[in-house]
Design a protein around this motif. Structure first.
Motif: not given
Length: 319
Positions: A48-63
Protein backbone atom coordinates in the motif's frame (compact mmCIF):
# COMPACT_ATOMS: atom_id res chain seq x y z
CA UNK A 1 14.22 -17.00 28.46
CA UNK A 2 15.50 -17.43 24.93
CA UNK A 3 14.21 -14.87 22.40
CA UNK A 4 13.04 -17.74 20.18
CA UNK A 5 10.11 -18.28 22.58
CA UNK A 6 8.98 -14.76 21.85
CA UNK A 7 8.74 -15.29 18.06
CA UNK A 8 6.34 -17.84 16.51
CA UNK A 9 6.70 -18.51 12.79
CA UNK A 10 4.02 -19.87 10.44
CA UNK A 11 4.99 -20.61 6.82
CA UNK A 12 2.36 -19.44 4.33
CA UNK A 13 4.27 -20.19 1.12
CA UNK A 14 7.51 -22.20 0.98
CA UNK A 15 10.65 -20.57 -0.37
CA UNK A 16 12.77 -21.61 -3.33
CA UNK A 17 16.29 -21.39 -1.91
CA UNK A 18 17.86 -21.50 1.54
CA UNK A 19 20.31 -18.69 2.25
CA UNK A 20 23.52 -18.54 4.27
CA UNK A 21 23.08 -15.03 5.68
CA UNK A 22 26.27 -13.14 6.55
CA UNK A 23 26.76 -9.60 7.90
CA UNK A 24 26.47 -7.03 5.12
CA UNK A 25 23.88 -9.05 3.19
CA UNK A 26 21.17 -6.83 1.69
CA UNK A 27 17.62 -8.18 2.00
CA UNK A 28 14.58 -6.80 0.17
CA UNK A 29 11.10 -7.76 1.31
CA UNK A 30 7.43 -6.79 1.48
CA UNK A 31 5.78 -6.69 4.88
CA UNK A 32 2.33 -6.35 6.39
CA UNK A 33 2.03 -5.47 10.07
CA UNK A 34 -1.19 -6.46 11.84
CA UNK A 35 -2.53 -6.55 15.38
CA UNK A 36 -3.27 -9.94 16.92
CA UNK A 37 -6.95 -9.09 17.39
CA UNK A 38 -9.73 -11.22 15.80
CA UNK A 39 -10.03 -8.72 12.92
CA UNK A 40 -6.25 -8.84 12.22
CA UNK A 41 -6.28 -5.02 12.02
CA UNK A 42 -3.69 -3.83 9.51
CA UNK A 43 -1.24 -1.23 10.80
CA UNK A 44 1.11 -0.98 7.81
CA UNK A 45 1.42 -2.63 4.41
CA UNK A 46 4.48 -1.99 2.23
CA UNK A 47 2.50 -2.71 -0.93
CA UNK A 48 0.00 0.00 0.00
CA UNK A 49 2.94 2.30 0.77
CA UNK A 50 4.19 1.53 -2.73
CA UNK A 51 7.74 0.49 -1.93
CA UNK A 52 9.70 -2.54 -0.79
CA UNK A 53 11.64 -2.60 2.49
CA UNK A 54 15.41 -2.91 2.29
CA UNK A 55 17.81 -3.80 5.11
CA UNK A 56 21.54 -4.45 5.35
CA UNK A 57 22.15 -7.12 7.99
CA UNK A 58 24.48 -6.22 10.83
CA UNK A 59 24.11 -2.46 10.39
CA UNK A 60 22.01 -2.00 13.55
CA UNK A 61 18.70 -1.10 11.98
CA UNK A 62 16.56 0.46 14.71
CA UNK A 63 14.07 -2.41 14.61
CA UNK A 64 16.18 -5.51 15.27
CA UNK A 65 13.28 -7.98 15.11
CA UNK A 66 13.12 -7.65 11.31
CA UNK A 67 16.82 -8.54 11.04
CA UNK A 68 16.19 -11.63 13.16
CA UNK A 69 13.07 -12.88 11.38
CA UNK A 70 14.20 -12.46 7.77
CA UNK A 71 17.19 -14.66 8.57
CA UNK A 72 14.74 -17.46 9.44
CA UNK A 73 13.43 -17.39 5.86
CA UNK A 74 14.24 -18.82 2.44
CA UNK A 75 14.23 -16.77 -0.77
CA UNK A 76 10.67 -16.14 -2.07
CA UNK A 77 9.18 -17.54 1.13
CA UNK A 78 6.08 -15.92 2.62
CA UNK A 79 5.74 -16.36 6.38
CA UNK A 80 3.86 -14.87 9.33
CA UNK A 81 5.73 -14.08 12.54
CA UNK A 82 3.85 -13.44 15.77
CA UNK A 83 6.19 -11.38 17.94
CA UNK A 84 5.86 -10.73 21.66
CA UNK A 85 5.08 -7.14 22.68
CA UNK A 86 8.40 -6.86 24.56
CA UNK A 87 10.28 -7.03 21.24
CA UNK A 88 8.17 -4.51 19.29
CA UNK A 89 8.08 -1.43 21.57
CA UNK A 90 10.04 0.61 19.00
CA UNK A 91 7.74 -0.31 16.08
CA UNK A 92 5.50 2.82 16.29
CA UNK A 93 8.55 5.03 15.74
CA UNK A 94 9.79 2.89 12.84
CA UNK A 95 6.29 2.96 11.33
CA UNK A 96 6.11 6.76 11.59
CA UNK A 97 9.44 7.06 9.74
CA UNK A 98 8.33 4.65 6.98
CA UNK A 99 5.00 6.44 6.53
CA UNK A 100 6.74 9.78 6.09
CA UNK A 101 9.58 8.78 3.75
CA UNK A 102 9.48 11.08 0.73
CA UNK A 103 6.84 13.41 2.17
CA UNK A 104 7.59 17.14 2.17
CA UNK A 105 8.38 18.54 5.61
CA UNK A 106 5.06 20.42 5.71
CA UNK A 107 3.13 17.13 5.53
CA UNK A 108 5.10 15.32 8.22
CA UNK A 109 3.23 14.74 11.44
CA UNK A 110 4.28 16.38 14.67
CA UNK A 111 7.90 17.21 13.91
CA UNK A 112 8.30 19.19 17.15
CA UNK A 113 11.40 18.54 19.21
CA UNK A 114 9.74 19.32 22.55
CA UNK A 115 9.23 16.42 24.96
CA UNK A 116 5.98 17.96 26.25
CA UNK A 117 4.55 17.71 22.72
CA UNK A 118 5.28 13.97 22.62
CA UNK A 119 3.51 13.48 25.97
CA UNK A 120 0.46 15.51 24.97
CA UNK A 121 0.05 14.72 21.26
CA UNK A 122 2.04 11.53 20.76
CA UNK A 123 3.77 11.02 17.40
CA UNK A 124 1.00 12.26 15.13
CA UNK A 125 -0.82 9.01 14.28
CA UNK A 126 -3.67 7.77 16.47
CA UNK A 127 -3.07 4.07 15.84
CA UNK A 128 0.64 4.40 16.65
CA UNK A 129 -0.07 6.46 19.76
CA UNK A 130 -2.36 3.63 20.89
CA UNK A 131 0.47 1.11 20.43
CA UNK A 132 2.77 3.27 22.52
CA UNK A 133 0.21 3.60 25.33
CA UNK A 134 -0.91 -0.04 25.19
CA UNK A 135 1.94 -2.31 23.96
CA UNK A 136 0.75 -5.53 22.36
CA UNK A 137 1.93 -8.51 20.34
CA UNK A 138 2.20 -7.87 16.60
CA UNK A 139 2.20 -10.08 13.52
CA UNK A 140 4.49 -9.47 10.56
CA UNK A 141 3.72 -11.18 7.26
CA UNK A 142 6.96 -11.10 5.28
CA UNK A 143 7.68 -12.00 1.65
CA UNK A 144 11.43 -12.27 1.08
CA UNK A 145 11.98 -10.95 -2.46
CA UNK A 146 15.76 -10.59 -2.87
CA UNK A 147 18.91 -11.51 -1.02
CA UNK A 148 22.07 -9.78 -2.24
CA UNK A 149 25.40 -10.84 -0.74
CA UNK A 150 27.94 -8.14 0.23
CA UNK A 151 30.19 -8.71 -2.81
CA UNK A 152 27.23 -8.58 -5.23
CA UNK A 153 26.23 -4.92 -4.81
CA UNK A 154 27.89 -1.54 -4.60
CA UNK A 155 27.95 -0.43 -0.99
CA UNK A 156 26.62 2.91 0.15
CA UNK A 157 29.27 5.05 1.84
CA UNK A 158 27.71 4.53 5.31
CA UNK A 159 28.23 0.76 4.94
CA UNK A 160 31.94 1.06 4.13
CA UNK A 161 34.97 1.01 6.39
CA UNK A 162 37.49 3.85 6.13
CA UNK A 163 39.85 1.59 4.18
CA UNK A 164 37.09 0.57 1.76
CA UNK A 165 36.19 4.22 1.17
CA UNK A 166 39.81 5.10 0.41
CA UNK A 167 40.25 2.17 -1.97
CA UNK A 168 37.03 3.03 -3.83
CA UNK A 169 38.14 6.58 -4.81
CA UNK A 170 40.12 5.66 -7.99
CA UNK A 171 37.18 3.58 -9.28
CA UNK A 172 34.72 6.40 -8.52
CA UNK A 173 36.90 8.86 -10.43
CA UNK A 174 37.19 6.41 -13.34
CA UNK A 175 33.39 5.99 -13.50
CA UNK A 176 32.92 9.76 -13.35
CA UNK A 177 35.39 10.26 -16.20
CA UNK A 178 33.60 7.65 -18.33
CA UNK A 179 30.27 9.42 -17.76
CA UNK A 180 31.91 12.74 -18.64
CA UNK A 181 33.23 11.29 -21.92
CA UNK A 182 29.66 10.19 -22.69
CA UNK A 183 28.57 13.82 -22.07
CA UNK A 184 26.37 12.61 -19.21
CA UNK A 185 27.41 15.56 -17.08
CA UNK A 186 24.68 15.24 -14.45
CA UNK A 187 25.61 11.62 -13.65
CA UNK A 188 29.33 12.48 -13.78
CA UNK A 189 28.71 15.28 -11.25
CA UNK A 190 26.94 12.84 -8.94
CA UNK A 191 29.84 10.39 -9.17
CA UNK A 192 32.47 13.06 -8.46
CA UNK A 193 30.35 14.42 -5.58
CA UNK A 194 30.16 10.92 -4.09
CA UNK A 195 33.96 10.66 -4.06
CA UNK A 196 34.35 14.18 -2.67
CA UNK A 197 31.90 13.36 0.12
CA UNK A 198 33.76 10.17 1.08
CA UNK A 199 37.10 11.96 1.22
CA UNK A 200 35.63 14.77 3.30
CA UNK A 201 34.28 12.19 5.78
CA UNK A 202 37.77 10.70 6.06
CA UNK A 203 39.34 14.16 6.44
CA UNK A 204 37.10 14.90 9.43
CA UNK A 205 38.97 12.20 11.34
CA UNK A 206 42.34 13.91 10.70
CA UNK A 207 43.83 17.13 12.00
CA UNK A 208 43.73 19.82 9.26
CA UNK A 209 47.07 20.21 7.45
CA UNK A 210 48.63 17.14 9.07
CA UNK A 211 50.25 14.80 6.54
CA UNK A 212 47.31 12.32 6.52
CA UNK A 213 44.86 15.19 5.94
CA UNK A 214 47.01 16.63 3.13
CA UNK A 215 47.21 13.23 1.39
CA UNK A 216 43.38 13.01 1.40
CA UNK A 217 43.11 16.62 0.23
CA UNK A 218 45.42 15.87 -2.73
CA UNK A 219 43.13 12.96 -3.68
CA UNK A 220 40.15 15.32 -3.50
CA UNK A 221 41.64 17.94 -5.84
CA UNK A 222 41.17 16.08 -9.18
CA UNK A 223 37.60 15.20 -8.22
CA UNK A 224 36.88 18.86 -7.41
CA UNK A 225 38.44 19.94 -10.71
CA UNK A 226 36.35 17.45 -12.69
CA UNK A 227 33.22 18.44 -10.78
CA UNK A 228 33.95 22.11 -11.54
CA UNK A 229 34.40 21.33 -15.25
CA UNK A 230 30.96 19.65 -15.32
CA UNK A 231 29.40 22.64 -13.61
CA UNK A 232 31.15 24.99 -16.04
CA UNK A 233 29.58 23.13 -18.97
CA UNK A 234 26.21 23.30 -17.18
CA UNK A 235 26.72 27.07 -16.70
CA UNK A 236 26.50 26.82 -12.91
CA UNK A 237 29.22 29.43 -12.55
CA UNK A 238 28.99 30.12 -8.83
CA UNK A 239 29.46 26.41 -8.05
CA UNK A 240 32.60 26.45 -10.22
CA UNK A 241 33.92 29.51 -8.40
CA UNK A 242 33.22 27.92 -5.00
CA UNK A 243 34.98 24.62 -5.72
CA UNK A 244 37.94 26.11 -7.54
CA UNK A 245 38.45 28.57 -4.66
CA UNK A 246 38.56 25.57 -2.28
CA UNK A 247 41.42 24.10 -4.34
CA UNK A 248 43.27 27.40 -4.62
CA UNK A 249 43.36 27.88 -0.84
CA UNK A 250 45.84 25.00 -0.69
CA UNK A 251 47.24 25.12 -4.23
CA UNK A 252 47.33 28.81 -5.23
CA UNK A 253 49.15 28.01 -8.49
CA UNK A 254 46.82 25.26 -9.71
CA UNK A 255 46.46 26.24 -13.37
CA UNK A 256 43.29 24.21 -14.03
CA UNK A 257 41.53 25.68 -10.98
CA UNK A 258 42.53 29.23 -11.94
CA UNK A 259 41.48 28.73 -15.56
CA UNK A 260 38.10 27.21 -14.68
CA UNK A 261 37.43 29.88 -12.07
CA UNK A 262 38.42 32.57 -14.58
CA UNK A 263 35.99 31.12 -17.14
CA UNK A 264 33.30 31.00 -14.45
CA UNK A 265 33.92 34.68 -13.64
CA UNK A 266 33.36 35.39 -17.34
CA UNK A 267 30.07 33.49 -17.13
CA UNK A 268 29.13 35.52 -14.04
CA UNK A 269 30.05 38.80 -15.86
CA UNK A 270 32.80 39.67 -13.35
CA UNK A 271 35.41 41.23 -15.61
CA UNK A 272 37.91 42.26 -12.93
CA UNK A 273 38.14 38.81 -11.32
CA UNK A 274 38.13 37.02 -14.69
CA UNK A 275 41.08 39.10 -15.95
CA UNK A 276 42.99 38.59 -12.69
CA UNK A 277 42.63 34.78 -12.74
CA UNK A 278 43.30 34.37 -16.45
CA UNK A 279 46.36 36.63 -16.46
CA UNK A 280 47.81 34.55 -13.65
CA UNK A 281 47.19 31.44 -15.76
CA UNK A 282 49.29 33.00 -18.56
CA UNK A 283 52.11 33.68 -16.08
CA UNK A 284 52.07 30.06 -14.90
CA UNK A 285 51.54 28.47 -18.32
CA UNK A 286 52.48 30.76 -21.27
CA UNK A 287 51.34 28.07 -23.75
CA UNK A 288 47.75 29.07 -22.88
CA UNK A 289 48.32 32.75 -23.76
CA UNK A 290 46.73 32.60 -27.22
CA UNK A 291 43.62 30.73 -25.97
CA UNK A 292 43.13 33.06 -23.00
CA UNK A 293 43.58 36.21 -25.09
CA UNK A 294 40.82 34.97 -27.41
CA UNK A 295 38.60 34.28 -24.36
CA UNK A 296 39.21 37.78 -22.99
CA UNK A 297 38.66 39.45 -26.37
CA UNK A 298 35.35 37.61 -26.79
CA UNK A 299 34.38 38.57 -23.22
CA UNK A 300 35.26 42.22 -23.83
CA UNK A 301 33.13 42.23 -26.98
CA UNK A 302 30.25 40.59 -25.10
CA UNK A 303 30.44 43.22 -22.34
CA UNK A 304 30.45 46.02 -24.94
CA UNK A 305 27.42 44.51 -26.67
CA UNK A 306 25.61 44.06 -23.34
CA UNK A 307 26.29 47.66 -22.35
CA UNK A 308 25.06 48.98 -25.70
CA UNK A 309 21.91 46.88 -25.41
CA UNK A 310 21.21 48.28 -21.96
CA UNK A 311 21.77 51.83 -23.24
CA UNK A 312 19.26 51.25 -26.06
CA UNK A 313 16.71 49.91 -23.58
CA UNK A 314 17.18 52.95 -21.33
CA UNK A 315 16.92 55.40 -24.23
CA UNK A 316 13.57 53.87 -25.25
CA UNK A 317 12.29 54.33 -21.69
CA UNK A 318 13.04 58.07 -21.73
CA UNK A 319 11.77 58.96 -25.18
Amino acid sequence: MDNKEYIVKTVIHAGTKTINFIPGTKVVFHFKTTKCDPEKTVIDDSRVMGREMELVLGKKFKFEVWEAIVQKMALNEVACFKVDKSLVTSYPFVSKTLREVGKPQSEKRNHHCCGVTLQNEGIGYEDLNELIKHPQDLEFTIELLKVILPDEYEKESWQMTEDEKLKSIPEIRKKGNALFQEKNYEAACEMYAKGIGMLEQLMLAEKPNDEEWLVLNRLKTPLLLNYAQCKLIQKEYYKVIEHCTTILKHEPDNVKALYRRGKAHIGAWDEEKAVKDLKKVIELDPTLKSTIEKDLQAFSAAIKEKNELEKRKLSKLFR
